[in-house]
Design a protein around this motif. Structure first.
Motif, PDB file in Angstrom:
ATOM      1  N   ARG A   1      55.101  17.264  61.736  1.00 32.77           N
ATOM      2  CA  ARG A   1      53.414  17.600  60.927  1.00 32.77           C
ATOM      3  C   ARG A   1      53.034  15.885  61.018  1.00 32.77           C
ATOM      4  O   ARG A   1      53.697  15.297  60.561  1.00 32.77           O
ATOM      5  CB  ARG A   1      53.338  17.735  59.996  1.00 32.77           C
ATOM      6  N   ALA A   2      51.408  16.161  61.665  1.00 33.31           N
ATOM      7  CA  ALA A   2      50.632  14.278  60.960  1.00 33.31           C
ATOM      8  C   ALA A   2      49.559  14.705  60.357  1.00 33.31           C
ATOM      9  O   ALA A   2      49.360  16.196  61.446  1.00 33.31           O
ATOM     10  CB  ALA A   2      50.535  14.277  62.880  1.00 33.31           C
ATOM     11  N   THR A   3      49.156  14.153  59.432  1.00 31.26           N
ATOM     12  CA  THR A   3      47.682  14.507  58.824  1.00 31.26           C
ATOM     13  C   THR A   3      47.198  13.117  58.221  1.00 31.26           C
ATOM     14  O   THR A   3      47.351  12.287  58.286  1.00 31.26           O
ATOM     15  CB  THR A   3      48.538  15.558  57.898  1.00 31.26           C
ATOM     16  N   ALA A   4      45.961  13.453  58.789  1.00 31.12           N
ATOM     17  CA  ALA A   4      45.089  12.635  58.551  1.00 31.12           C
ATOM     18  C   ALA A   4      43.737  12.354  57.579  1.00 31.12           C
ATOM     19  O   ALA A   4      43.436  14.336  57.504  1.00 31.12           O
ATOM     20  CB  ALA A   4      44.321  11.837  60.148  1.00 31.12           C
ATOM     21  N   TYR A   5      43.550  12.112  56.544  1.00 32.14           N
ATOM     22  CA  TYR A   5      42.548  11.855  55.775  1.00 32.14           C
ATOM     23  C   TYR A   5      41.723  10.971  56.436  1.00 32.14           C
ATOM     24  O   TYR A   5      41.633   9.715  56.607  1.00 32.14           O
ATOM     25  CB  TYR A   5      42.696  11.589  54.341  1.00 32.14           C
ATOM     26  N   CYS A   6      39.892  11.300  56.630  1.00 34.27           N
ATOM     27  CA  CYS A   6      39.414  10.483  56.941  1.00 34.27           C
ATOM     28  C   CYS A   6      37.671  10.704  56.235  1.00 34.27           C
ATOM     29  O   CYS A   6      37.458  11.151  56.122  1.00 34.27           O
ATOM     30  CB  CYS A   6      38.657  10.374  58.744  1.00 34.27           C
ATOM     31  N   HIS A   7      37.597   9.317  55.420  1.00 30.09           N
ATOM     32  CA  HIS A   7      36.535   9.580  54.863  1.00 30.09           C
ATOM     33  C   HIS A   7      34.858   8.782  55.759  1.00 30.09           C
ATOM     34  O   HIS A   7      35.570   7.282  55.972  1.00 30.09           O
ATOM     35  CB  HIS A   7      37.245   8.321  53.475  1.00 30.09           C
ATOM     36  N   ASN A   8      34.117   9.383  55.081  1.00 31.38           N
ATOM     37  CA  ASN A   8      33.010   8.481  55.908  1.00 31.38           C
ATOM     38  C   ASN A   8      32.032   7.925  54.822  1.00 31.38           C
ATOM     39  O   ASN A   8      31.367   8.254  53.842  1.00 31.38           O
ATOM     40  CB  ASN A   8      32.071   9.409  57.060  1.00 31.38           C
ATOM     41  N   PRO A   9      31.986   6.586  55.110  1.00 30.78           N
ATOM     42  CA  PRO A   9      30.802   6.140  53.726  1.00 30.78           C
ATOM     43  C   PRO A   9      29.434   5.664  54.561  1.00 30.78           C
ATOM     44  O   PRO A   9      28.850   5.092  53.466  1.00 30.78           O
ATOM     45  CB  PRO A   9      32.038   4.620  53.447  1.00 30.78           C
ATOM     46  N   TYR A  10      29.736   5.846  55.596  1.00 27.41           N
ATOM     47  CA  TYR A  10      28.198   5.654  56.071  1.00 27.41           C
ATOM     48  C   TYR A  10      27.202   6.790  56.173  1.00 27.41           C
ATOM     49  O   TYR A  10      27.913   8.370  56.083  1.00 27.41           O
ATOM     50  CB  TYR A  10      28.210   5.285  57.655  1.00 27.41           C
ATOM     51  N   PRO A  11      25.779   6.363  56.193  1.00 28.95           N
ATOM     52  CA  PRO A  11      24.786   7.813  56.456  1.00 28.95           C
ATOM     53  C   PRO A  11      24.643   8.534  57.086  1.00 28.95           C
ATOM     54  O   PRO A  11      24.233  10.368  57.361  1.00 28.95           O
ATOM     55  CB  PRO A  11      23.561   6.886  56.554  1.00 28.95           C
TER      56      PRO A  11
END
Length: 116
Positions: A53-63
């Protein structure tokens, strides 16, 4: 005669070093329309692989929104590689993407596209 051979050898060595040094310099040829914009863009993603299994957590700090998708390449030739549907990570939002293989995961990466 010895002095001229030595001078020729040194001259050749210097010319060779200068030529190799010039070839090692990166030559970026980016068309004007494809240069990066000055606007910062793109979610920061952390990828974790556990077994199959592969999991990615992506956080977008931009507008500007970022449409992220997970690409999983399986290690076995007969195992089916997968691409997730794009998910929009809005400003200051964190999204989770998951994917899997039947056996081992070979490679995982996240694709980014500007959102609408």
């Amino acid at each position: 005669m010895r002095l001229s051979r030595r001078t020729a050898s040194v001259s050749f060595a210097v010319a060779l070093v200068l030529t190799l040094a010039y070839e090692a310099v990166p030559h970026a040829r980016v068309p004007v329309g494809e240069r990066e914009s000055a606007d910062p863009f793109g979610a920061a993603c952390r990828i974790r692989v556990t077994g199959s299994r592969a999991t990615a957590y992506c956080h977008n700090p931009y507008p500007e929104p970022d449409r992220v998708s997970l690409h999983v390449e399986c290690a076995r030739w007969w195992d089916i590689d997968t691409d997730s549907s794009p998910i929009e990570a809005g400003p200051a939002q964190t999204v989770r993407l998951t994917g899997r293989c039947w056996k081992e995961v070979g490679d995982v990466w996240v694709g980014h596209r500007r959102g609408s």
